[in-house]
Enzyme design. Sequence first.
Site, PDB file in Angstrom:
ATOM      1  CG  HIS A   1       2.849  -7.916   1.248  1.00 20.32           C
ATOM      2  ND1 HIS A   1       1.557  -8.329   1.487  1.00 20.32           N
ATOM      3  CD2 HIS A   1       3.625  -8.529   2.171  1.00 20.32           C
ATOM      4  CE1 HIS A   1       1.568  -9.156   2.520  1.00 20.32           C
ATOM      5  NE2 HIS A   1       2.792  -9.292   2.958  1.00 20.32           N
TER       6      HIS A   1
ATOM      7  CE  LYS B   1       4.518  -6.180   8.391  1.00 27.69           C
ATOM      8  NZ  LYS B   1       5.078  -7.297   7.774  1.00 27.69           N
TER       9      LYS B   1
ATOM     10  CB  CYS C   1       3.181 -12.065   1.233  1.00 29.63           C
ATOM     11  SG  CYS C   1       2.562 -13.132   2.498  1.00 29.63           S
TER      12      CYS C   1
HETATM   13  N1  PMP Z   1       2.803  -4.751   2.781  1.00 33.53           N
HETATM   14  C1  PMP Z   1       4.045  -5.081   3.136  1.00 33.53           C
HETATM   15  C2  PMP Z   1       5.210  -4.499   2.386  1.00 33.53           C
HETATM   16  C3  PMP Z   1       4.238  -5.965   4.208  1.00 33.53           C
HETATM   17  O1  PMP Z   1       5.479  -6.299   4.564  1.00 33.53           O
HETATM   18  C4  PMP Z   1       3.102  -6.500   4.879  1.00 33.53           C
HETATM   19  C5  PMP Z   1       3.250  -7.470   6.023  1.00 33.53           C
HETATM   20  N2  PMP Z   1       4.164  -8.498   5.800  1.00 33.53           N
HETATM   21  C6  PMP Z   1       1.848  -6.096   4.482  1.00 33.53           C
HETATM   22  C7  PMP Z   1       1.721  -5.230   3.433  1.00 33.53           C
HETATM   23  C8  PMP Z   1       0.612  -6.587   5.200  1.00 33.53           C
HETATM   24  O2  PMP Z   1       0.474  -5.856   6.362  1.00 33.53           O
HETATM   25  P1  PMP Z   1      -0.481  -6.327   7.593  1.00 33.53           P
HETATM   26  O3  PMP Z   1       0.246  -7.455   8.239  1.00 33.53           O
HETATM   27  O4  PMP Z   1      -0.555  -5.106   8.459  1.00 33.53           O
HETATM   28  O5  PMP Z   1      -1.781  -6.669   7.039  1.00 33.53           O
END
Ligand code: PMP
Length: 412
Positions: free
Chosen positions: A129, A232, A370
């Site tokens: 990500h 999540k 992302c």
């Molecule tokens: N890493 C992964 C694999 C994710 O899915 C996400 C959120 N989509 C993030 C990092 C970012 O996390 P946060 O929303 O807690 O900043």
Amino acid sequence: MTTLLVPALDIQKIREEFPILNQQVNGKPLIYFDNAATNQKPKRVIDALSTYYEKYNANIHRGIHTLAEKATRAYEDTRLAMQEFIHAKHVEEIIFTRGVTESVNLVASSYGRAFLKEGDEIILSGLEHHSNIVPWQMIAEEKKAVIKVITITSSGEIDIDHYRQLLSSRTKIVAVNHASNSLGTINPIKEMITMAHEVGAVVLIDGAQASAHLAIDVIDLGCDFYCISSHKMYGPTGTGILYGKKELLEKMPPYMGGGEMIKDVTFARTTYNELPYKFEAGTPNIADVVALKEAVGFINQLGKENIASHEYELLSYATQKLASLSSVRMIGTASKKVSVQSFVIEGIHPFDIGQMLDARGIAVRTGHHCTQPLMDSLGLEGTVRASFAVYNTKEEIDVLIDGLKRIIKFLN
Ligand code: PMP
């Protein structure tokens, strides 16, 4: 993954705990399949938020009055719950952050600034990500360190042989996710951590997509850092944790300066607080941290194994149904996956599919999720992603499949 031996969950009863699910969107019952972006919150989490503000809102740690003590206890109780949730050895190894993005930035900035030198190498995987890419690029640029990227196989798995080739005495940090948000792949992190430690590197695991689905035992894994997002795992947005091994966190300089993270301040010199407060500058997100404990309680009450078993059934069902649609191409077919299925439909832009499904009350995610470098390596602009949580049902998947069939027919 265990599919037998675990008692079946009463999904209808679980759904009743999620008020948001009981509504119509665009005239149709809501079907929420965007759980990898954020999942919905049970009533006990929502109630914990309002109870905090209605009954004991106060700033924590410094107050000696009753409300401040109550708020402090509730905040610290969540720390204990998270310690148990990931099986950390010491409670001070749990740092509250805004979520995974802040946790990775904290490590990249603090550990990276203190310990990286010119020519050192940071290994990431092609599945990451942006939150587990950009903070490393920023510190690599500053310290003249080099980023190496593990390639991904056509099924969406980490190429372990390539990882082995990349590891060397120059490797100082390995940062990979436990499970991919775009493809669902569960990575062999225990093996990867052992391999990194053999060359003396530290390992950060991005657990954003793992915490609601997979057992996490940081002692057994041996990871140096593990990052979790509350939102999540059925908890509120805007909070999460960074786990770090105590001996590493103790050596690391503070990430942000301000109140709470200090012992003594004079204009000549400041001494820093001990762990975990050294990394928690300012008034934290007290209400959301307090409510996160209820999310942990919700997961523990159902049992992660039961949740995983139900989600595995949903994933298998969805995969099989999607694969039966001739123009659907599955993206991400790893042998071990969390409940995420990405796909594309030949000739139809993912965005259009997302919009047409929304008209039917079905929420899916479309785009690059992302993970632009991953999409580039797959030669895709984006995918449609359906991701499942414990409250989803096979009947909802049938509605999705029916919707897709109509979209395909309509556009052909
Ligand atoms: N890493 C992964 C694999 C994710 O899915 C996400 C959120 N989509 C993030 C990092 C970012 O996390 P946060 O929303 O807690 O900043």
